[in-house]
Design a protein around this motif. Sequence first.
Motif, PDB file in Angstrom:
ATOM      1  N   MET A 173     -18.339  -1.845   2.110  1.00 14.35           N
ATOM      2  CA  MET A 173     -17.233  -1.344   2.921  1.00 14.35           C
ATOM      3  C   MET A 173     -17.335  -1.991   4.294  1.00 14.35           C
ATOM      4  SD  MET A 173     -18.496   2.319   4.399  1.00 14.35           S
ATOM      5  CE  MET A 173     -17.385   2.034   5.785  1.00 14.35           C
ATOM      6  N   SER A 174     -16.377  -1.694   5.132  1.00 11.42           N
ATOM      7  CA  SER A 174     -16.439  -2.178   6.507  1.00 11.42           C
ATOM      8  C   SER A 174     -15.691  -1.195   7.395  1.00 11.42           C
ATOM      9  CB  SER A 174     -15.811  -3.572   6.631  1.00 11.42           C
ATOM     10  OG  SER A 174     -15.824  -4.010   7.985  1.00 11.42           O
ATOM     11  N   ASP A 181     -12.471  -4.326   5.284  1.00  9.58           N
ATOM     12  CA  ASP A 181     -12.723  -3.309   4.266  1.00  9.58           C
ATOM     13  C   ASP A 181     -11.822  -3.522   3.046  1.00  9.58           C
ATOM     14  OD1 ASP A 181     -14.032  -0.748   3.472  1.00  9.58           O
ATOM     15  OD2 ASP A 181     -11.992   0.025   3.569  1.00  9.58           O
TER      16      ASP A 181
END
Length: 219
Positions: free
Chosen positions: A202-203, A209
């Motif tokens: 994820m981001s 993301d």
Amino acid sequence: RSAIPSGCKAMMRVDAADGTVGKKLSALEDMLKIGSPEESGIDFRESIYLFVSVDGSFGLCAKVSDEDRLCDILLKNTAEQGPKRQGCHFFVLNGNIVVGCTSSSVLAMGPVMPVAQGEKYNRMTRFLLQDEDKSMIESPMMNKLESIDGGMAIVAQADALPEKFAGVFALGLPKGTELSQCIVSANVRFSEDMLLIDAEPMSFNTNVDKALKASYDVF
């Protein structure tokens, strides 16, 4: 938690009160040489946090239930007594792990070469006494860590992981994006004698993301 330094590259939450986790805490007990958890002076009813700080040091942070008992146990179990600074008691384990404690928190960091221990005492004093807004408590990484169900959870920047692992999770990282923008979150659990890790990339950057999740779904 307020003693955890800001900017950590990786964190792990261990809920010692979880029955499936509590039986596997021998590594933590050995690290601090505390013997029986119930008699240690550490509050194992609360979560224990492991982390990698921005300078690459490994650390542990836990809540203290009885500072005097903890200090006594550390001294009895081969720890060398260090200085006392601004109410923080310091010890050195195995010659390279610095442990600092107050009435509310215990913080262990290392490895630390003897020549650098003086500076580490200063930094850890600041960490132990810092306000929550100076720590990791309100950070996106901590918020994500606390949102993961289960007795153990990990959140880490991909650049804090071994290269082979980081490469797998960063496959969808947009060109030119720093590896630190890829965050790996994981639920960790025991199944008999096996350690199972359910992880995904994820981001905290919305566009990154989306790219990571799209790539992860494909693979």
